[in-house]
Motif scaffolding. Sequence first.
Motif, PDB file in Angstrom:
ATOM      1  N   THR A  56       0.922  -1.371   0.061  1.00  0.00           N
ATOM      2  CA  THR A  56       0.017   0.177   0.015  1.00  0.00           C
ATOM      3  C   THR A  56       0.832   1.347  -0.055  1.00  0.00           C
ATOM      4  O   THR A  56       1.778   1.321   0.707  1.00  0.00           O
ATOM      5  CB  THR A  56      -1.058   0.006   1.257  1.00  0.00           C
ATOM      6  N   THR A  74      -3.692  -8.292  -8.839  1.00  0.00           N
ATOM      7  CA  THR A  74      -4.604  -8.014  -7.885  1.00  0.00           C
ATOM      8  C   THR A  74      -4.629  -6.634  -7.299  1.00  0.00           C
ATOM      9  O   THR A  74      -3.546  -6.373  -6.834  1.00  0.00           O
ATOM     10  CB  THR A  74      -4.697  -8.890  -6.640  1.00  0.00           C
ATOM     11  N   GLY A  76      -5.926  -3.433  -4.686  1.00  0.00           N
ATOM     12  CA  GLY A  76      -6.767  -3.083  -3.744  1.00  0.00           C
ATOM     13  C   GLY A  76      -6.437  -1.579  -3.265  1.00  0.00           C
ATOM     14  O   GLY A  76      -5.365  -1.023  -3.497  1.00  0.00           O
ATOM     15  N   ASP A  77      -7.653  -0.917  -2.766  1.00  0.00           N
ATOM     16  CA  ASP A  77      -7.361   0.578  -2.375  1.00  0.00           C
ATOM     17  C   ASP A  77      -8.284   0.960  -1.335  1.00  0.00           C
ATOM     18  O   ASP A  77      -8.840   0.268  -0.827  1.00  0.00           O
ATOM     19  CB  ASP A  77      -7.342   1.483  -3.798  1.00  0.00           C
ATOM     20  N   ASN A  81     -12.126  -1.195  -2.988  1.00  0.00           N
ATOM     21  CA  ASN A  81     -11.785  -2.007  -4.223  1.00  0.00           C
ATOM     22  C   ASN A  81     -11.040  -3.084  -4.060  1.00  0.00           C
ATOM     23  O   ASN A  81      -9.831  -2.877  -3.406  1.00  0.00           O
ATOM     24  CB  ASN A  81     -11.820  -1.123  -5.215  1.00  0.00           C
ATOM     25  N   LYS A  82     -11.277  -4.182  -4.449  1.00  0.00           N
ATOM     26  CA  LYS A  82     -10.376  -5.416  -4.589  1.00  0.00           C
ATOM     27  C   LYS A  82     -10.735  -6.281  -5.940  1.00  0.00           C
ATOM     28  O   LYS A  82     -11.820  -6.779  -5.644  1.00  0.00           O
ATOM     29  CB  LYS A  82     -10.128  -6.275  -3.322  1.00  0.00           C
ATOM     30  N   HIS A 101      -3.387   2.592  -2.771  1.00  0.00           N
ATOM     31  CA  HIS A 101      -3.543   1.364  -3.199  1.00  0.00           C
ATOM     32  C   HIS A 101      -2.466   0.407  -3.069  1.00  0.00           C
ATOM     33  O   HIS A 101      -1.205   0.842  -2.911  1.00  0.00           O
ATOM     34  CB  HIS A 101      -4.137   1.568  -4.753  1.00  0.00           C
TER      35      HIS A 101
END
Length: 233
Positions: A56, A74, A76-77, A81-82, A101
Amino acid sequence: MLRKIDSRNMGSSNLGWLKSKFHFSFAEYYNPNNIKFGVLRVINDDLIEANAGFDTHPHRDMEIISYVVDGELTHGDSMGNKNTITRGHVQYMSAGTGVYHSEHNLGQDRARLLQIWIFPDKQGYEPNYGDYRFDWNERQNKWLHMVSSKDGDAPIKINQDINVYSLELEKGKEINFQVNERRQAYLVQIEGNSIINEIELNDRDGMEIVEEDILIQAKENSHILILEMKKEI
């Protein structure tokens, strides 16, 4: 005007879990004559080992596109969202006023992707994320229009006057691409080998195109990305 960018002369990095080719200045690679191309700031050709990736970290005021060449990615944020995408799919994120993210390869095989950063047409947009799973066949021997401005007609719309196309051209076939007056484009020969207006490009090479139409002839099956935009004044 055409200018070939030989991948052997690009900046590079090897962190073990990550091997990168830098089309423009990035991280430890700095070339004052190669900072950007129009509104295009970053194209990193990344190889990410299995079960590794970018933890991140923050971004702001940048339009970010990830195009997967092989394997899976993949995302993620901090917006919650993922999602995971694979070959030929696209993730896009407007960092806007700020977002955190991560991007990881959680698969069993090494992943390859193009990480693309584009300056927005203004600062301060609300952060936004999306992804699109294009059918691979939609780019076979024809241009697949993946990204456009908010006024354009591509399925992915970002905050800048830019168009992103992908193509898989079979060996022995040819196709045209038009770059109009006051427009320019950056081409990435992702895979394969082609002749573009009598200039040969091999896998991972790039090309700057300014106000000139091109004819692409595939010497081998060729996977190509083009980013077309307003000309830099």
